[in-house]
Design a protein around this motif. Structure first.
Motif, PDB file in Angstrom:
ATOM      1  N   VAL A 117      40.814  36.279  56.102  1.00  0.00           N
ATOM      2  CA  VAL A 117      40.447  36.962  54.864  1.00  0.00           C
ATOM      3  C   VAL A 117      41.244  36.326  53.726  1.00  0.00           C
ATOM      4  CG1 VAL A 117      40.350  39.207  53.704  1.00  0.00           C
ATOM      5  CG2 VAL A 117      40.187  39.100  56.208  1.00  0.00           C
ATOM      6  N   PHE A 118      40.549  35.762  52.752  1.00  0.00           N
ATOM      7  CA  PHE A 118      41.229  35.163  51.600  1.00  0.00           C
ATOM      8  C   PHE A 118      40.230  35.013  50.454  1.00  0.00           C
ATOM      9  CE2 PHE A 118      39.832  31.786  54.513  1.00  0.00           C
ATOM     10  CZ  PHE A 118      39.057  30.986  53.687  1.00  0.00           C
ATOM     11  N   GLY A 119      40.715  34.544  49.328  1.00  0.00           N
ATOM     12  CA  GLY A 119      39.842  34.324  48.181  1.00  0.00           C
ATOM     13  C   GLY A 119      40.622  33.641  47.072  1.00  0.00           C
ATOM     14  N   ILE A 120      40.075  32.537  46.568  1.00  0.00           N
ATOM     15  CA  ILE A 120      40.780  31.763  45.541  1.00  0.00           C
ATOM     16  C   ILE A 120      39.904  31.627  44.300  1.00  0.00           C
ATOM     17  CG2 ILE A 120      42.016  29.633  45.050  1.00  0.00           C
ATOM     18  CD1 ILE A 120      42.243  29.160  48.054  1.00  0.00           C
ATOM     19  N   LEU A 121      40.505  31.898  43.145  1.00  0.00           N
ATOM     20  CA  LEU A 121      39.799  31.807  41.871  1.00  0.00           C
ATOM     21  C   LEU A 121      40.389  30.692  41.015  1.00  0.00           C
ATOM     22  CD1 LEU A 121      39.613  35.608  40.899  1.00  0.00           C
ATOM     23  CD2 LEU A 121      37.964  34.275  42.235  1.00  0.00           C
ATOM     24  N   LYS A 122      39.639  30.333  39.980  1.00  0.00           N
ATOM     25  CA  LYS A 122      40.158  29.436  38.936  1.00  0.00           C
ATOM     26  C   LYS A 122      40.707  30.303  37.806  1.00  0.00           C
ATOM     27  CE  LYS A 122      36.923  25.606  39.670  1.00  0.00           C
ATOM     28  NZ  LYS A 122      35.813  24.848  39.074  1.00  0.00           N
ATOM     29  N   ASP A 123      41.452  29.679  36.907  1.00  0.00           N
ATOM     30  CA  ASP A 123      41.968  30.399  35.736  1.00  0.00           C
ATOM     31  C   ASP A 123      40.847  31.049  34.931  1.00  0.00           C
ATOM     32  OD1 ASP A 123      44.755  30.033  35.895  1.00  0.00           O
ATOM     33  OD2 ASP A 123      44.527  27.946  35.275  1.00  0.00           O
ATOM     34  N   SER A 124      39.678  30.443  34.983  1.00  0.00           N
ATOM     35  CA  SER A 124      38.526  30.923  34.213  1.00  0.00           C
ATOM     36  C   SER A 124      37.917  32.208  34.772  1.00  0.00           C
ATOM     37  CB  SER A 124      37.437  29.842  34.197  1.00  0.00           C
ATOM     38  OG  SER A 124      37.032  29.556  35.537  1.00  0.00           O
ATOM     39  N   GLY A 125      38.357  32.603  35.973  1.00  0.00           N
ATOM     40  CA  GLY A 125      37.756  33.778  36.604  1.00  0.00           C
ATOM     41  C   GLY A 125      36.554  33.431  37.469  1.00  0.00           C
ATOM     42  N   ASN A 126      36.301  32.134  37.644  1.00  0.00           N
ATOM     43  CA  ASN A 126      35.241  31.679  38.544  1.00  0.00           C
ATOM     44  C   ASN A 126      35.828  31.369  39.922  1.00  0.00           C
ATOM     45  OD1 ASN A 126      33.120  31.718  36.604  1.00  0.00           O
ATOM     46  ND2 ASN A 126      33.926  29.819  35.720  1.00  0.00           N
ATOM     47  N   ILE A 127      34.947  31.208  40.895  1.00  0.00           N
ATOM     48  CA  ILE A 127      35.370  30.875  42.261  1.00  0.00           C
ATOM     49  C   ILE A 127      35.860  29.427  42.307  1.00  0.00           C
ATOM     50  CG2 ILE A 127      34.605  30.721  44.680  1.00  0.00           C
ATOM     51  CD1 ILE A 127      34.447  33.582  43.561  1.00  0.00           C
TER      52      ILE A 127
END
Length: 223
Positions: free
Chosen positions: A93-103
């Motif tokens: 279980v994980f999840g990484i975003l960009k600074d922009s709030g996109n995946i």
């Protein structure tokens, strides 16, 4: 035949045992409840794995705070996935975003590829993405099997309409698992709106960090 199932978020060994003994189908193992869950240490992972017959997913989140990670943190996440695969866990279980709030498609794909053939859940980082529709497509494109979300709300009850919409947009290409403030007191409301899925709850009903056996039973009874 497909049916509703129950995943319990466990922040310690006791909760994992309580979850199994009271009918949970799967656990999500993590530590540091006050930080929203971080990667559990390997001693806990081994201890829980040896004691459980049900499926066990492990969160890979090196710290609390946002979901934007440096290359050093990504390396740490990769090492944890490699290590825990060898210990016989059933998924990540994980999840990484960009600074922009996109995946962050590049980083997520790297971890999903590393975890293969084990399934991966994109966690509640999804609740802070800027564009739900685009992010849903990106998460599917990265190869995740499940999205854990409250419908971008404080809890699943307030996010119920968004959850229904996300599930419709997903068109069975990915499982949408409601979680965040899910309890036996509101699970029926969600069942009326959502298709069959996994439901995610910590089943904690007091100020501790340990699941309540009766609450696990009650949740399971509704399913």
């Amino acid at each position: 035949m497909k049916k509703n199932q129950l995943e319990i978020a466990c922040f310690n060994y006791e909760s994992a045992i309580i979850a199994q003994e009271n009918g949970a189908d799967r656990i999500e193992l993590c530590e540091n409840m006050k930080l929203g869950g971080t990667t559990p240490n390997s001693i806990l992972v081994v201890k829980v794995r040896e004691s459980l017959n049900i499926k066990m997913h492990v969160i890979i989140r090196p710290r609390g705070g946002d979901f934007v990670y440096s290359d050093e943190e990504l390396t740490e996440m990769k090492q944890d996935i490699k290590q825990y695969k060898k210990l016989g866990v059933d998924g990540f279980v994980f999840g990484i975003l960009k600074d922009s709030g996109n995946i962050n498609k590049r980083q997520n794909k790297e971890l999903v590829h590393l975890a293969h053939p084990l399934p991966c859940t994109f966690h509640r980082a999804f609740d802070v993405v800027k564009n739900v529709e685009k992010s849903l497509e990106d998460v599917i494109n990265c190869g995740f099997k499940t999205i854990l979300t409250s419908g971008q709300a404080v809890n699943v009850e307030e996010g119920i309409l968004a959850l229904e919409r996300i599930q419709e947009l997903a068109k069975n290409r990915i499982e949408i698992m409601p979680g965040g403030g899910l309890r036996s007191s509101n699970i029926k409301l969600l069942q009326e709106k959502l298709d069959l899925t996994f439901y995610h709850s910590s089943a904690i009903t007091n100020n501790s960090e340990t699941a309540n056996p009766e609450e696990v039973k009650e949740l399971k009874n509704f399913l």
